[in-house]
Design an enzyme around this catalytic site. Sequence first.
Site, PDB file in Angstrom:
ATOM      1  N   LYS A  49      -5.107 -33.244 -29.513  1.00 49.66           N
ATOM      2  CA  LYS A  49      -4.250 -32.243 -30.131  1.00 49.66           C
ATOM      3  C   LYS A  49      -3.119 -31.769 -29.219  1.00 49.66           C
ATOM      4  CE  LYS A  49      -4.727 -31.384 -33.670  1.00 49.66           C
ATOM      5  NZ  LYS A  49      -4.656 -31.921 -35.067  1.00 49.66           N
ATOM      6  N   SER A 267     -16.660 -36.333 -33.294  1.00 50.20           N
ATOM      7  CA  SER A 267     -15.631 -36.971 -34.139  1.00 50.20           C
ATOM      8  C   SER A 267     -15.272 -38.343 -33.549  1.00 50.20           C
ATOM      9  CB  SER A 267     -14.392 -36.083 -34.285  1.00 50.20           C
ATOM     10  OG  SER A 267     -13.623 -36.073 -33.110  1.00 50.20           O
TER      11      SER A 267
END
Length: 313
Positions: A49, A267
């Site tokens: 991110k 994830s």
Amino acid sequence: MKVLRADSRESIVELIGGTPLVRLGKLEPRPGVEIWAKAEFCNPGGSVKDRAALQMVRDGVAAGALTTDKTIIDSTSGNTGVAYSMVGAALGYRVALVMPANVSAARKQISASYGTEIIFSSELEGSDGAIRMVRQLVAENPGKYFYPDQYSNDSNPRAHYLGTGREIWEQTGGRVTHFVAGIGTTGTIMGTGRRLKEYSARVQIVAVEPDDALHGLEGLKHLPSSLVPAIWQPDGIVDRRMPMGTDEAWDTADQIAHEEGLFVGHSAGAAVAGALRVAREVPEGERACIVTLLPDRGDRYFTPLRWEKLYEW
Ligand SMILES: Cc1ncc(COP(=O)(O)O)c(C=O)c1O
């Protein structure tokens, strides 16, 4: 004489991107079917991110929407919050984050350590509840905030279009045949997918998503039961959506820690599990170069030990 070193930078934000590709050789089902992973935990904020946060902030400044009197505010499942916090601190902007009260303790504390204000939304309403709360705060306080809105901001996929997609193409020497990644805001898959499809329409883009609304894959979104992000425009980009169970993802995360020495988040386990399914499906006699992406490291989900020093000796 001033000595210039190739590895010195003016700011931490210049270390974002350019992450290595790591081969997952022990997981490959047979010779000729390669599996590679983009090590996004190597970004300085510890996750993929960082790329989106920096691009949204830079584009916001360029458009005149972000000025030093404003506070950057957004909803985040954690990693984007760490990324905004790092970028904001390094570039001189205040940051406020709305997050569900039940995100991992480590992520809340990491963001707060950069001086970021944390506002909690209901843990019963998940990431959608955080989105609703941030919209309300922005509406009630005109002019106070810069709200990048990672779910609707084209700079989020653009970060991956300019960075991740180009890097994967170059790092594989144009040999990539499949890109397999999890979807949260969908910025990674949309931007990387668009870039790779431009290089070659034959590259298959596979989006891995939780198979149920109630899942244990922090950072990923079950789109059928969620507010669908505006940046999710899969037509012509995403070839396949792959539902993934929590157990398979967690088991795969354990497997890559044990067999490859890569201790990554769940994830990442989901993305690698998806890449393994794709690898097993490659027809006998065909070659493949499958690239997946590891969004963060597993230790992000442990509670940090920093405050142990408060105990009396
Ligand atoms: C751990 C983790 N994995 C995957 C994702 C999904 O990435 P994207 O938002 O680009 O779809 C995120 C995003 O927040 C994340 O934090």
